[in-house]
Motif scaffolding. Structure first.
Motif, short mmCIF file in Angstrom:
data_model
loop_
_atom_site.label_atom_id
_atom_site.label_comp_id
_atom_site.label_asym_id
_atom_site.label_seq_id
_atom_site.Cartn_x
_atom_site.Cartn_y
_atom_site.Cartn_z
N GLN A 287 -0.21 -8.10 5.67
CA GLN A 287 0.93 -7.93 6.57
C GLN A 287 1.83 -6.81 6.07
O GLN A 287 2.29 -5.97 6.86
CB GLN A 287 1.72 -9.23 6.67
CG GLN A 287 2.91 -9.15 7.63
CD GLN A 287 3.71 -10.45 7.68
OE1 GLN A 287 3.40 -11.41 6.97
NE2 GLN A 287 4.74 -10.47 8.50
N ALA A 288 2.08 -6.78 4.77
CA ALA A 288 2.93 -5.74 4.20
C ALA A 288 2.28 -4.37 4.36
O ALA A 288 2.96 -3.38 4.68
CB ALA A 288 3.20 -6.03 2.72
N THR A 289 0.98 -4.30 4.17
CA THR A 289 0.26 -3.03 4.33
C THR A 289 0.35 -2.54 5.76
O THR A 289 0.55 -1.34 6.01
CB THR A 289 -1.21 -3.20 3.92
OG1 THR A 289 -1.28 -3.61 2.55
CG2 THR A 289 -1.98 -1.90 4.09
N ALA A 290 0.21 -3.46 6.71
CA ALA A 290 0.31 -3.09 8.13
C ALA A 290 1.70 -2.54 8.45
O ALA A 290 1.85 -1.57 9.21
CB ALA A 290 0.00 -4.29 9.01
N LEU A 291 2.75 -3.16 7.88
CA LEU A 291 4.11 -2.67 8.11
C LEU A 291 4.29 -1.26 7.53
O LEU A 291 4.92 -0.40 8.16
CB LEU A 291 5.11 -3.64 7.48
CG LEU A 291 5.29 -4.98 8.19
CD1 LEU A 291 6.15 -5.93 7.36
CD2 LEU A 291 5.93 -4.78 9.56
N VAL A 292 3.74 -1.04 6.35
CA VAL A 292 3.84 0.29 5.73
C VAL A 292 3.14 1.33 6.61
O VAL A 292 3.66 2.43 6.84
CB VAL A 292 3.23 0.28 4.31
CG1 VAL A 292 3.08 1.70 3.77
CG2 VAL A 292 4.09 -0.56 3.37
N GLN A 293 1.96 0.97 7.11
CA GLN A 293 1.22 1.90 7.98
C GLN A 293 1.97 2.16 9.28
O GLN A 293 1.79 3.21 9.90
CB GLN A 293 -0.17 1.33 8.26
CG GLN A 293 -1.08 1.31 7.03
CD GLN A 293 -2.38 0.58 7.26
OE1 GLN A 293 -2.55 -0.14 8.25
NE2 GLN A 293 -3.33 0.77 6.35
N ALA A 294 2.82 1.20 9.68
CA ALA A 294 3.62 1.38 10.90
C ALA A 294 4.93 2.14 10.62
O ALA A 294 5.73 2.33 11.52
CB ALA A 294 3.93 0.03 11.52
N GLY A 295 5.13 2.53 9.37
CA GLY A 295 6.31 3.31 9.02
C GLY A 295 7.45 2.52 8.44
O GLY A 295 8.53 3.08 8.18
N VAL A 296 7.27 1.21 8.21
CA VAL A 296 8.32 0.40 7.62
C VAL A 296 8.21 0.50 6.09
O VAL A 296 7.15 0.22 5.53
CB VAL A 296 8.20 -1.08 8.05
CG1 VAL A 296 9.32 -1.91 7.43
CG2 VAL A 296 8.23 -1.19 9.57
N PRO A 297 9.28 0.88 5.39
CA PRO A 297 9.20 1.12 3.94
C PRO A 297 9.21 -0.18 3.13
O PRO A 297 10.15 -0.47 2.38
CB PRO A 297 10.44 1.96 3.67
CG PRO A 297 11.43 1.52 4.69
CD PRO A 297 10.61 1.22 5.93
N VAL A 298 8.17 -0.98 3.26
CA VAL A 298 8.08 -2.25 2.55
C VAL A 298 7.63 -2.03 1.11
O VAL A 298 6.71 -1.25 0.85
CB VAL A 298 7.10 -3.21 3.26
CG1 VAL A 298 6.86 -4.46 2.43
CG2 VAL A 298 7.63 -3.58 4.64
N ILE A 299 8.30 -2.70 0.18
CA ILE A 299 7.87 -2.68 -1.22
C ILE A 299 6.95 -3.86 -1.44
O ILE A 299 7.35 -5.01 -1.24
CB ILE A 299 9.07 -2.74 -2.17
CG1 ILE A 299 9.97 -1.52 -1.96
CG2 ILE A 299 8.62 -2.81 -3.63
CD1 ILE A 299 11.23 -1.53 -2.81
N ARG A 300 5.73 -3.60 -1.84
CA ARG A 300 4.71 -4.65 -1.93
C ARG A 300 4.60 -5.18 -3.36
O ARG A 300 4.10 -4.50 -4.25
CB ARG A 300 3.37 -4.09 -1.45
CG ARG A 300 3.33 -3.82 0.04
CD ARG A 300 2.12 -3.02 0.45
NE ARG A 300 2.25 -1.61 0.12
CZ ARG A 300 1.36 -0.68 0.45
NH1 ARG A 300 0.27 -1.02 1.11
NH2 ARG A 300 1.56 0.58 0.12
N LEU A 301 5.06 -6.43 -3.54
CA LEU A 301 4.98 -7.09 -4.84
C LEU A 301 4.23 -8.42 -4.72
O LEU A 301 4.52 -9.38 -5.41
CB LEU A 301 6.39 -7.34 -5.40
CG LEU A 301 7.29 -6.12 -5.57
CD1 LEU A 301 8.64 -6.53 -6.15
CD2 LEU A 301 6.64 -5.07 -6.45
#
Length: 476
Positions: free
Chosen positions: A91-105
């Motif tokens: 889910q976090a990866t999908a948000l990043v690919q959509a342009g949302v600057p999620v920090i994945r921990l």
């Protein structure tokens, strides 16, 4: 002669029509799934009497049968829950690919590159054409190197036929559970646990028995509790040290007390998950369960290369144990994946040749992990209402945030448990962490510090900002 020629061309033309029907059907997904012919093709004859008209072929019409498909699944599969760590990471990866600057921990994946000497060994294997199948159990070269490592670093002796190399430690664990557990057996799992342990037990038609631990006791299993929960159905005890998700390390004395309990139950085996063995912080030290008196015969030791050597994508792990158990696991593997990648195995040999506990390259990574741990422990220790057990190994922090439950977040709703808190942190703070309920402890959340210090600093700032509106509800 003219009639004969005409009849021949007619038949050829009709055959072309038939081929066209077949081609049209094959070009359609719906046709390819449902098209069938109700009868075989008729036999055609070229014989004729002088004035007979040319033989005509009828276009064959496909018969579409509407059939209801049984979409039911195996009860075994239905009993298994999907991995929350994988789901949140995706889910976090999908948000990043959509342009949302999620920090994945969320994921337990070191941010370091695979050490150069290991990568070069893999590339050389490709250049030299070492790209064929290997023996199912792994190459003799790698299994011999594993035996040497286990003897020198862990104090346990094995021969190559007591080693099974697999596509990652995860596969090794699953095969071990499948090999030794029968339907109705119990798999004893201390909580917090790695998310896959209970599901692997269910895949074997065994029953996971969860034993709770306390943050005040550093999430370590109480031998008295273990003794009270054992029965004739108890088949396998899983111990993970250093632990995912808590980072706890079992001291030798405590393991000896657990071994005494195990020794009183002849049916009970132990699976010792030691994948984080080298990621450990002084003064903590690692003890292999199989090295304890009387435990070699009943211990299945699992380890691998993903974590300490930053080789997650190489997919390489191994199992060590008594020959008859390892052979059973090998039989399962022979019908599943067969041997691990030949290229990865050459890289594994290079990894084990880097020196004791991985040598300087691994020591450098461990030093960085410790620096990150110290930063997070200090920073979260300053937050009101947060309880911490300082991890002694691995690269996870398992924090008790339960004092924030029961508060309302404006524009989000109620924070009622670890999952809603993690959803809130993803929504409000754009930081992906894993809820503790996935690991069997809903009071906590897991933060992976297998990310750079600068990334962690940015994540902490975002988490603090997200918690500001909740802070007033935290009891002092």
């Amino acid at each position: 002669m003219a009639n004969s020629s005409l009849r021949g061309s007619t038949i050829i033309s009709s055959r072309h029509q038939l081929v066209g029907v077949r081609s049209a059907a094959s070009d359609s997904d719906s046709f390819s799934k449902s098209l069938s012919f109700s009868s075989p093709l008729p036999n055609f004859s070229l014989k004729s009497s002088g004035n007979t008209r040319p033989l005509q072929m009828k276009r064959i019409t496909p018969v579409v049968r509407a059939m209801e498909v049984d979409i039911s699944l195996s009860p075994r599969v239905n009993s298994v829950k999907p991995s929350k760590t994988v789901a949140i990471t995706d889910q976090a990866t999908a948000l990043v690919q959509a342009g949302v600057p999620v920090i994945r921990l969320a994921a337990g994946e070191p941010d370091f590159d695979t050490p150069t000497v290991i990568a070069e060994a893999g590339m050389n294997a490709i250049r030299e054409g070492y790209t064929r199948y290997t023996p199912n159990a792994g190459t003799l070269e790698l299994r011999s190197a594993i035996c040497k490592k286990l003897k020198e670093e862990n104090g346990i002796s094995y021969t190559p036929d007591q080693i099974l190399v697999s596509n990652g430690a995860k596969q090794s664990i699953l095969q071990a559970v499948l090999a030794v557990c029968s339907p109705g057996d119990e798999v004893i799992i201390p909580a917090p646990f790695w998310v896959s342990y209970p599901e692997m037990a269910r895949l074997a038609d065994a029953t996971p028995v969860i034993l709770p631990t306390s943050i005040s006791e550093d999430f370590l299993l109480d031998p008295k509790l273990l003794e009270s929960k054992l029965s004739e159905k108890s088949r396998l005890l899983i111990i993970c040290s250093p632990s995912n998700p808590t980072g706890s390390v079992y001291p030798r004395k405590l393991l000896e007390q657990i071994a005494q309990v195990v020794a009183r139950h002849p049916r009970l085996l132990v699976l010792s998950d030691e994948i984080y063995e080298h990621i450990i912080y002084a003064p903590a030290t690692h003890t292999s369960f199989a090295s304890l008196p009387g435990m070699w015969e009943r211990t299945l030791t699992v380890n691998g290369f993903s974590k300490a050597f930053a080789m997650t994508g190489w997919r390489l792990g191994y199992l060590a144990g008594p020959k008859h158990f390892v052979a059973a696991c090998g039989k399962i593997q022979s019908q599943a994946t067969s041997g691990a990648s030949s290229i990865s195995q050459k890289a594994g040999v290079a990894a084990l040749g880097m020196g004791y506990a991985g040598g300087e390259a691994v020591a450098t990574m461990v030093k960085a992990f410790k620096e990150r741990r110290d930063y997070l422990v200090q920073t979260f220790g300053e937050l009101e209402g947060v309880k911490i057990s300082v991890p002694q190994g691995a690269f996870y922090l398992f924090l008790d945030f339960s004092s924030y439950y029961g508060t309302e977040a404006e524009g989000f709703g109620m924070i009622k448990d670890s999952e809603s808190l993690c959803r809130y942190l993803l929504d409000k703070g754009q930081v992906a962490v894993v809820p503790g309920d996935a690991f069997g402890d809903d009071t906590c959340i897991r933060i992976s510090y297998a990310a750079s210090l600068s990334t962690l600093q940015a994540a902490v700032d975002k988490i603090k900002d997200a918690l500001i509106s909740l802070r007033r509800a935290v009891p002092v």
